[in-house]
Design a protein around this motif. Sequence first.
Motif, PDB file in Angstrom:
ATOM      1  N   GLY A 101      74.736  28.374  22.833  1.00  0.00           N
ATOM      2  CA  GLY A 101      75.689  27.367  23.243  1.00  0.00           C
ATOM      3  C   GLY A 101      75.325  25.950  22.835  1.00  0.00           C
ATOM      4  N   TYR A 102      74.167  25.788  22.227  1.00  0.00           N
ATOM      5  CA  TYR A 102      73.716  24.469  21.809  1.00  0.00           C
ATOM      6  C   TYR A 102      73.554  24.441  20.291  1.00  0.00           C
ATOM      7  CZ  TYR A 102      72.762  23.555  26.706  1.00  0.00           C
ATOM      8  OH  TYR A 102      72.885  23.374  28.059  1.00  0.00           O
ATOM      9  N   VAL A 103      73.606  23.241  19.750  1.00  0.00           N
ATOM     10  CA  VAL A 103      73.478  23.081  18.307  1.00  0.00           C
ATOM     11  C   VAL A 103      72.027  22.891  17.919  1.00  0.00           C
ATOM     12  CG1 VAL A 103      75.787  22.118  18.093  1.00  0.00           C
ATOM     13  CG2 VAL A 103      73.843  20.578  18.424  1.00  0.00           C
ATOM     14  N   LEU A 104      71.753  23.110  16.651  1.00  0.00           N
ATOM     15  CA  LEU A 104      70.409  22.898  16.119  1.00  0.00           C
ATOM     16  C   LEU A 104      69.999  21.454  16.356  1.00  0.00           C
ATOM     17  CD1 LEU A 104      68.049  24.089  14.466  1.00  0.00           C
ATOM     18  CD2 LEU A 104      69.194  23.200  12.416  1.00  0.00           C
ATOM     19  N   GLY A 105      68.785  21.295  16.851  1.00  0.00           N
ATOM     20  CA  GLY A 105      68.271  19.963  17.102  1.00  0.00           C
ATOM     21  C   GLY A 105      68.452  19.480  18.525  1.00  0.00           C
ATOM     22  N   SER A 106      69.177  20.267  19.319  1.00  0.00           N
ATOM     23  CA  SER A 106      69.392  19.892  20.714  1.00  0.00           C
ATOM     24  C   SER A 106      68.083  19.913  21.485  1.00  0.00           C
ATOM     25  CB  SER A 106      70.383  20.842  21.368  1.00  0.00           C
ATOM     26  OG  SER A 106      70.416  20.648  22.770  1.00  0.00           O
ATOM     27  N   GLU A 107      67.909  18.946  22.359  1.00  0.00           N
ATOM     28  CA  GLU A 107      66.720  18.922  23.219  1.00  0.00           C
ATOM     29  C   GLU A 107      66.676  20.140  24.127  1.00  0.00           C
ATOM     30  OE1 GLU A 107      64.925  15.863  21.490  1.00  0.00           O
ATOM     31  OE2 GLU A 107      64.113  16.975  23.188  1.00  0.00           O
ATOM     32  N   GLU A 108      67.812  20.807  24.278  1.00  0.00           N
ATOM     33  CA  GLU A 108      67.877  22.007  25.112  1.00  0.00           C
ATOM     34  C   GLU A 108      67.349  23.234  24.387  1.00  0.00           C
ATOM     35  OE1 GLU A 108      68.973  19.933  28.226  1.00  0.00           O
ATOM     36  OE2 GLU A 108      68.691  22.112  28.254  1.00  0.00           O
ATOM     37  N   GLY A 109      66.999  23.077  23.117  1.00  0.00           N
ATOM     38  CA  GLY A 109      66.525  24.206  22.346  1.00  0.00           C
ATOM     39  C   GLY A 109      65.059  24.513  22.577  1.00  0.00           C
ATOM     40  N   TYR A 110      64.602  25.527  21.868  1.00  0.00           N
ATOM     41  CA  TYR A 110      63.181  25.858  21.876  1.00  0.00           C
ATOM     42  C   TYR A 110      62.496  25.042  20.780  1.00  0.00           C
ATOM     43  CZ  TYR A 110      64.899  29.886  24.491  1.00  0.00           C
ATOM     44  OH  TYR A 110      65.515  30.688  25.413  1.00  0.00           O
ATOM     45  N   TRP A 111      61.373  24.441  21.132  1.00  0.00           N
ATOM     46  CA  TRP A 111      60.629  23.604  20.183  1.00  0.00           C
ATOM     47  C   TRP A 111      59.164  24.007  20.192  1.00  0.00           C
ATOM     48  CZ3 TRP A 111      62.873  19.726  17.196  1.00  0.00           C
ATOM     49  CH2 TRP A 111      64.195  19.390  17.517  1.00  0.00           C
ATOM     50  N   GLY A 112      58.559  23.942  19.024  1.00  0.00           N
ATOM     51  CA  GLY A 112      57.123  24.127  18.951  1.00  0.00           C
ATOM     52  C   GLY A 112      56.406  22.849  19.329  1.00  0.00           C
ATOM     53  N   GLN A 113      55.086  22.909  19.276  1.00  0.00           N
ATOM     54  CA  GLN A 113      54.290  21.754  19.679  1.00  0.00           C
ATOM     55  C   GLN A 113      54.116  20.750  18.548  1.00  0.00           C
ATOM     56  OE1 GLN A 113      53.020  24.521  18.579  1.00  0.00           O
ATOM     57  NE2 GLN A 113      51.441  23.846  17.129  1.00  0.00           N
ATOM     58  N   GLY A 114      54.486  21.159  17.341  1.00  0.00           N
ATOM     59  CA  GLY A 114      54.407  20.270  16.190  1.00  0.00           C
ATOM     60  C   GLY A 114      53.119  20.414  15.410  1.00  0.00           C
ATOM     61  N   THR A 115      53.197  20.107  14.129  1.00  0.00           N
ATOM     62  CA  THR A 115      52.017  20.094  13.263  1.00  0.00           C
ATOM     63  C   THR A 115      52.053  18.813  12.437  1.00  0.00           C
ATOM     64  OG1 THR A 115      50.722  21.369  11.646  1.00  0.00           O
ATOM     65  CG2 THR A 115      53.121  21.440  11.400  1.00  0.00           C
ATOM     66  N   GLN A 116      50.923  18.139  12.373  1.00  0.00           N
ATOM     67  CA  GLN A 116      50.855  16.837  11.704  1.00  0.00           C
ATOM     68  C   GLN A 116      50.725  17.020  10.199  1.00  0.00           C
ATOM     69  OE1 GLN A 116      50.821  13.491  13.041  1.00  0.00           O
ATOM     70  NE2 GLN A 116      51.007  12.995  10.858  1.00  0.00           N
ATOM     71  N   VAL A 117      51.549  16.319   9.475  1.00  0.00           N
ATOM     72  CA  VAL A 117      51.444  16.235   8.019  1.00  0.00           C
ATOM     73  C   VAL A 117      51.176  14.785   7.660  1.00  0.00           C
ATOM     74  CG1 VAL A 117      52.679  16.430   5.827  1.00  0.00           C
ATOM     75  CG2 VAL A 117      52.936  18.205   7.581  1.00  0.00           C
ATOM     76  N   THR A 118      50.089  14.555   6.949  1.00  0.00           N
ATOM     77  CA  THR A 118      49.726  13.212   6.516  1.00  0.00           C
ATOM     78  C   THR A 118      49.571  13.216   5.007  1.00  0.00           C
ATOM     79  OG1 THR A 118      48.561  12.787   8.597  1.00  0.00           O
ATOM     80  CG2 THR A 118      48.084  11.320   6.745  1.00  0.00           C
ATOM     81  N   VAL A 119      50.336  12.359   4.353  1.00  0.00           N
ATOM     82  CA  VAL A 119      50.289  12.258   2.900  1.00  0.00           C
ATOM     83  C   VAL A 119      49.672  10.910   2.555  1.00  0.00           C
ATOM     84  CG1 VAL A 119      51.569  12.374   0.743  1.00  0.00           C
ATOM     85  CG2 VAL A 119      52.367  13.655   2.756  1.00  0.00           C
ATOM     86  N   SER A 120      48.481  10.962   2.022  1.00  0.00           N
ATOM     87  CA  SER A 120      47.750   9.726   1.753  1.00  0.00           C
ATOM     88  C   SER A 120      46.672   9.973   0.714  1.00  0.00           C
ATOM     89  CB  SER A 120      47.110   9.201   3.043  1.00  0.00           C
ATOM     90  OG  SER A 120      46.304   8.068   2.788  1.00  0.00           O
ATOM     91  N   SER A 121      46.410   8.952  -0.083  1.00  0.00           N
ATOM     92  CA  SER A 121      45.318   9.042  -1.043  1.00  0.00           C
ATOM     93  C   SER A 121      44.030   8.470  -0.440  1.00  0.00           C
ATOM     94  CB  SER A 121      45.686   8.296  -2.326  1.00  0.00           C
ATOM     95  OG  SER A 121      46.046   6.972  -2.030  1.00  0.00           O
TER      96      SER A 121
END
Length: 121
Positions: A101-121
């Motif tokens: 009943g909710y759209v992609l990206g809704s705060e009501e959805g299931y979310w993971g804890q996240g993974t950090q991506v850092t792009v740097s020289s």
Amino acid sequence: QVQLVESGGGLVQPGGSLRLSCAASGSIFSTAVMGWYRQAPGEQRKLVAGFRSDRSTMYSDSVKGRSTISRDNAKNTMYLQMNSLKPEDTAVYYCTVPKKGYVLGSEEGYWGQGTQVTVSS
């Protein structure tokens, strides 16, 4: 209880590649709609790539042509292959599946804890 666990983030030089994974518990991968979002410091979370209800794919303009979203339903895992990474790709990347009943990206959805991506020289 549905759980999403991201992995594969890290520090990479500009021009490099990373493959992010999102492993899901439960039978959530029977759901068609799912995707990847990212949040840079001081910014709102934004769509990176996702699957529509017909399982076609969509990408933000910022990653189109450099990234590929895919899924392995047998392994309950979704992937995001990112190539030609740029410093502006630096962010925490989240996978998400909307609740019914909710759209992609809704705060009501299931979310993971996240993974950090850092792009740097």
